[in-house]
Design a protein around this motif. Structure first.
Motif, short mmCIF file in Angstrom:
data_model
loop_
_atom_site.label_atom_id
_atom_site.label_comp_id
_atom_site.label_asym_id
_atom_site.label_seq_id
_atom_site.Cartn_x
_atom_site.Cartn_y
_atom_site.Cartn_z
N ASP A 48 -9.75 0.72 -2.80
CA ASP A 48 -10.38 1.94 -2.70
C ASP A 48 -11.80 1.71 -3.50
O ASP A 48 -12.79 2.53 -2.90
CB ASP A 48 -9.61 3.20 -3.13
CG ASP A 48 -8.58 3.67 -2.22
OD1 ASP A 48 -8.74 3.22 -1.01
OD2 ASP A 48 -7.59 4.26 -2.75
N ALA A 55 0.85 -1.33 0.05
CA ALA A 55 0.04 0.04 -0.14
C ALA A 55 0.73 1.15 0.02
O ALA A 55 0.70 2.27 -0.60
CB ALA A 55 -0.92 0.02 1.04
N LEU A 77 -1.06 4.56 -1.45
CA LEU A 77 -2.21 4.65 -0.70
C LEU A 77 -2.20 4.95 0.77
O LEU A 77 -1.07 4.48 1.38
CB LEU A 77 -2.79 3.13 -0.83
CG LEU A 77 -2.98 2.71 -2.19
CD1 LEU A 77 -3.62 1.35 -2.18
CD2 LEU A 77 -4.20 3.48 -2.93
#
Length: 103
Positions: free
Chosen positions: A43, A12, A17
């Motif tokens: 997401d 991530a 992210l």
């Protein structure tokens, strides 16, 4: 933190992210069976945490369906039955209460 959670957090971070709920990402990775895919699509797939899929379905319909909302507002206390088989085709609800859209 488990090795899986560490690995997912690393993926991530590399993807840029901001994953605030690593528990949800871990649940999604277990659901789809692919950590890299989970990070790429999290997401878009994550719908939040709910007690059950039926509560999510009613809330989603209140937000998106004008006829449903009007019926619910005119008949306080009434809750129609939903075709939960159809909802299960499009959404998954994990043991931790996380709801994910099938994408």
């Amino acid at each position: 933190m488990s090795r899986t959670a560490d690995y997912l957090a690393h993926l991530a971070e590399e993807a840029g992210l901001m994953i605030e709920d690593l528990e949800a990402l871990t649940a999604y990775a277990a659901l789809v069976g692919d950590a890299e895919y989970a990070v790429r699509t999290f997401d878009d797939a994550y719908e939040g945490q709910w007690d059950d899929l039926e509560d999510f379905a009613h809330d989603r319909l209140m937000e998106t369906d004008d006829e449903y909302r009007a019926a619910m507002e005119s008949c306080r206390g009434w809750r129609p039955s939903l075709d939960m088989i159809a909802w299960h085709c499009d959404y998954s609800h994990t043991a931790g209460g996380h709801v994910f859209q099938s994408i």
